[in-house]
Design a protein around this motif. Structure first.
Motif, short mmCIF file in Angstrom:
data_model
loop_
_atom_site.label_atom_id
_atom_site.label_comp_id
_atom_site.label_asym_id
_atom_site.label_seq_id
_atom_site.Cartn_x
_atom_site.Cartn_y
_atom_site.Cartn_z
N ASP A 1 5.97 12.31 -0.60
CA ASP A 1 4.56 11.49 -0.70
C ASP A 1 3.97 11.70 -1.94
O ASP A 1 2.98 12.67 -1.71
CB ASP A 1 3.97 11.56 0.65
N GLY B 1 -2.39 -1.04 -2.78
CA GLY B 1 -0.81 -1.44 -3.51
C GLY B 1 -0.23 0.00 -3.43
O GLY B 1 -0.80 1.02 -3.21
N THR C 1 -3.05 17.10 4.93
CA THR C 1 -2.92 16.07 4.15
C THR C 1 -3.57 14.77 5.02
O THR C 1 -4.28 14.77 5.62
CB THR C 1 -1.25 15.62 4.28
N PHE C 2 -3.56 13.41 4.10
CA PHE C 2 -4.35 12.41 4.53
C PHE C 2 -3.21 11.92 5.71
O PHE C 2 -2.22 12.06 5.85
CB PHE C 2 -4.22 11.46 3.36
N ALA D 1 -2.08 9.07 6.50
CA ALA D 1 -1.07 8.04 6.56
C ALA D 1 0.28 8.82 6.28
O ALA D 1 1.36 8.51 6.96
CB ALA D 1 -1.24 7.47 5.19
N VAL E 1 4.18 16.46 0.70
CA VAL E 1 3.06 15.59 0.19
C VAL E 1 2.54 16.59 -1.20
O VAL E 1 2.57 17.66 -1.09
CB VAL E 1 1.95 15.60 1.06
N SER F 1 0.71 5.45 -4.30
CA SER F 1 -0.31 4.60 -3.74
C SER F 1 -1.06 4.28 -5.01
O SER F 1 -1.11 4.88 -5.91
CB SER F 1 -1.23 5.15 -2.72
N LEU G 1 5.62 4.03 2.66
CA LEU G 1 6.11 5.22 3.52
C LEU G 1 6.78 4.66 4.69
O LEU G 1 7.90 5.02 5.28
CB LEU G 1 5.15 6.30 3.99
N TYR H 1 -9.43 17.76 3.12
CA TYR H 1 -9.99 16.98 4.32
C TYR H 1 -10.86 17.90 5.29
O TYR H 1 -10.42 19.18 5.38
CB TYR H 1 -8.66 16.68 4.98
N SER I 1 0.93 -1.35 -0.10
CA SER I 1 0.13 -0.01 -0.05
C SER I 1 0.80 1.26 -0.19
O SER I 1 2.29 1.06 0.19
CB SER I 1 -0.86 0.02 1.37
N LYS J 1 -6.80 6.45 -6.63
CA LYS J 1 -5.81 7.17 -6.97
C LYS J 1 -5.52 7.35 -8.70
O LYS J 1 -6.05 6.46 -9.13
CB LYS J 1 -4.51 6.70 -6.30
N PHE K 1 -4.03 2.68 -4.54
CA PHE K 1 -5.38 2.60 -3.88
C PHE K 1 -6.37 2.86 -5.14
O PHE K 1 -6.10 3.92 -6.08
CB PHE K 1 -5.50 3.56 -2.81
N ALA L 1 1.55 10.02 -3.34
CA ALA L 1 0.27 9.03 -3.16
C ALA L 1 -0.72 9.60 -4.27
O ALA L 1 -1.28 8.87 -4.93
CB ALA L 1 -0.22 8.78 -2.03
C1 LIG Z 1 -3.62 7.49 -0.25
C2 LIG Z 1 -2.54 8.44 0.38
C3 LIG Z 1 -1.76 7.72 1.26
C4 LIG Z 1 -1.92 6.08 1.54
O1 LIG Z 1 -2.03 5.30 0.61
P1 LIG Z 1 -2.55 3.84 0.83
O2 LIG Z 1 -2.45 3.07 -0.64
O3 LIG Z 1 -4.13 4.28 1.07
O4 LIG Z 1 -2.16 3.28 1.95
C5 LIG Z 1 -0.53 8.20 1.75
N1 LIG Z 1 -0.63 9.71 1.62
C6 LIG Z 1 -1.45 10.48 1.06
C7 LIG Z 1 -1.21 11.95 0.63
C8 LIG Z 1 -2.57 9.70 0.37
O5 LIG Z 1 -3.64 10.38 -0.18
#
Ligand SMILES: *Cc1c(COP(=O)(O)O)cnc(C)c1O
Length: 367
Positions: free
Chosen positions: A162, A199, A83-84, A86, A136, A186, A62, A312, A57, A191, A188, A164
């Motif tokens: 990051d 993934g 940010t998200f 994660a 990010v 990511s 990360l 968010y 993922s 995305k 996901f 993602a």
């Molecule tokens: C989606 C996302 C993640 C995490 O990705 P996952 O594949 O859902 O674990 C990390 N950072 C940001 C900014 C994201 O948008």
């Protein structure tokens, strides 16, 4: 109308995806099967990165990077507050300290002036062992890596990108994957490059770190699978996911083009009514406007059949799990959390549908 439309995408690539999954079912190598190496090679070619290490993922990607960097409890890492979760979660999972920095209201990305101030303040107080920065690329727009790389180098900090939300984007003609010391993304499903489940991937030019990451991905393995030279995780990408992503990578550029055109039209037809995003190099994972009286706009749009999302609703330093030690003023992040609203921008959004969104947004803010 859909906010993300994966079915339309599937209709286009169905034959390819079914055949790819079928090949995995035939060979039964579900873990690190040949499709994983194939995808890693294709991702190196696409991004220009020397090394790609796929992961289970974006969050694991990360986490694996921080494990490879040997992040210790009490080590501090700077993360933008808007940010998200994660992006900051992985630091805290390893016992590290997150130091939040505010973002810019035009790009939604980390404010490099405030970053410099924060580094000086943290170093001056001498309480924390500041190790690095996680930048990010929010909503698909790469952060300001030209400045970030200089700040990181001058302060001997690692710089993790990051990405993602920004896979496929470029900055100064260089693809995402080549910024900072190391980049994570990511897959996901929602995305820009999504799989059929979770993934992620890591990109780096550093052969040493790449080697460590391969070990971390498999429980810190050494010479063989049952020698453990460090701590790691079960961080591998499933072969079936790699097979699906291989198919989707082939249509990514076309999809990014469609997203960019949608964003340009939104900008042209909404800029006189709402604050539109100032992104130019984005993968357009999200198209995010800013409105006052957001609740009223959301409900008007909902009543007119327009799905929206709020990325968010709270900045991270306002979350119970991420309370900073000291009360911080991260006013832009807090303000954005009140005002942001993401509109549909998936590659299969039709021109008529987009007209409906534009008309409804204009009417909603006029009310
Ligand atoms: C989606 C996302 C993640 C995490 O990705 P996952 O594949 O859902 O674990 C990390 N950072 C940001 C900014 C994201 O948008």
């Amino acid at each position: 109308m859909q906010f993300v439309d994966l079915k339309s995408q599937f209709n286009i690539i169905e034959k390819d995806v079914r055949a790819a999954i079928d090949r995995v079912l035939q060979h039964q190598q579900f873990i690190m099967g040949p499709e994983v190496a194939e995808l890693e090679k294709a991702l190196c070619a696409y991004t220009g990165a020397a090394h790609t290490i796929t992961a289970a993922s974006g969050t694991d990607a990360l986490l694996m990077v921080l494990l490879a960097y040997d992040l210790q409890p009490q080590d501090a890492v700077i993360v933008p507050s808007f940010t998200f979760a994660a992006s900051a979660e992985v630091v805290k999972l390893l016992g590290g300290e997150v130091v939040f920095v505010d973002v810019r209201e035009d790009t939604f990305n980390i404010d490099t002036d405030k970053l410099t101030e924060t580094i000086a303040a943290v170093r001056g107080a001498n309480k924390l062992n500041l190790r690095g920065i996680i930048a990010v690329d929010l909503f698909g727009q790469p952060a300001d890596y030209v400045v970030l790389q200089t700040i990181a180098r001058d302060n001997e900090l690692f710089l993790i990108a990051d990405a993602a939300q920004s896979f496929g984007a470029s900055l100064n003609r260089k693809k995402v994957g080549g910024f900072g010391d190391i980049t994570t993304t990511s897959f996901f499903p929602a995305k820009p490059l999504g799989g059929g489940g979770d993934g992620g991937a890591i990109f780096t030019a550093d052969a040493n770190i790449a080697k460590k990451l391969i070990s971390v991905r498999q429980h810190g393995m050494g010479k063989d699978r049952y020698e453990h030279v460090r701590l790691g995780i079960t961080g591998r990408l499933d072969t079936i996911q790699a097979a699906i992503i291989n198919c989707k990578l082939k249509i990514l550029d076309k999809e990014l083009d469609a997203r960019r055109k949608l964003a340009e039209r939104y900008n042209a037809e909404l800029a006189d009514k709402v604050k539109v995003p100032q992104a130019t190099d984005s993968a357009w994972a999200q198209y995010t406007i800013r409105v006052s009286k957001r609740d009223a706009v959301v409900s008007y749009l909902r009543d007119h059949g327009i799905p929206t999302a709020i990325y968010y609703p709270r900045a991270l330093h306002q979350q119970p799990a991420y309370q900073p030690r000291e009360k911080l003023s991260l006013s832009i992040a807090e303000q954005l959390a009140q005002e942001v609203l993401s509109l549909p921008i998936h590659p299969y959004l039709g021109a008529d549908e987009q007209s409906q969104v534009i008309k409804a947004v204009r009417a909603a803010v006029d009310k």
